[in-house]
Write a protein that holds these residues in place. Structure first.
Motif: not given
Length: 224
Positions: A146-153
């Motif tokens: 699953p994609f790690l949303d915390l990587m967006l920043p």
């Protein structure tokens, strides 16, 4: 910025790699090849001989992502057998500048990959040495995570750093990219997208590539 899609053969049928490459040839910009050695990451995939053979069979240029323990030793060989892009991991390279320059001198684009826990700011000074920066949006080693949303920043920060320099560096994301996540990645500033399961587990891989590209283009077109 131009959107590029790089389907990952990690999610393809390894017994039919040439056929799987052909399925996306009409729509993909690159064919992403994950090279894993069971040392740097806990998985073993394929290596130089398979890449060399696939290069002869594939109509799409190969985007080789080396998740291996000694990229300084092996990365130039992937460029020399015809890979269009060769990406090494910052965490594994002992001499990243020399290796990146050697990749370029062998005729391939040079990429630098960062694991989720690795700060992009630490490697900001190396942007002049790379053609592409890869922000991992999962822990490397296995497809289908699953994609790690915390990587967006982190993607946004990478785009900021690239934008402040007089250099044309592509910003790639790899891990969990799908129709549910690609727009967030594009909004954050990514322009090259690795998609495995979202492409090769679909009924029509070529159409899946086109659909992902359209989603990312809609976001960038409106300047979100």
């Amino acid at each position: 910025m131009a959107i590029q899609i790089s389907p990952s053969i990690l999610s393809a049928d390894f017994a039919r790699l040439a056929d799987e490459a052909a399925v996306v040839a009409s729509s993909a910009d690159w064919l992403h090849v994950d090279v894993m050695d069971n040392h740097f990451v806990p998985n073993l995939t394929l290596g130089l001989p398979v890449v060399e053979s696939l290069r002869k069979a594939a109509a799409v240029p190969l985007d080789c992502h080396l998740m291996i323990e000694d990229p300084d030793r092996w990365a130039p060989d992937y460029a020399e057998v015809g890979a269009g892009s060769v990406t090494i991991h910052a965490e594994a390279a002992k001499s990243p500048i020399r290796t990146l320059r050697t990749i370029r001198s062998a005729g391939a684009r040079a990429g630098l990959a960062l694991n989720p826990a690795t700060s992009v700011d630490v490697y900001a000074d190396l942007l002049a040495e790379v053609d592409m920066l890869l922000v991992m949006t999962v822990e490397p080693g296995f497809g289908g995570q699953p994609f790690l949303d915390l990587m967006l920043p982190k993607i946004r920060r990478a785009r900021e750093l690239i934008s402040t320099r007089d250099t044309d560096v592509w910003l790639q994301v790899d891990g969990g990219v799908s129709d549910e996540t690609i727009e967030r990645c594009a909004e954050a500033g990514a322009d090259v997208f690795v998609a495995g399961s979202a492409v090769y587990k679909s009924a029509d891989p070529a159409a899946a590539v086109d659909a992902l590209r359209a989603q990312a283009q809609r976001v960038t077109a409106v300047g979100v």
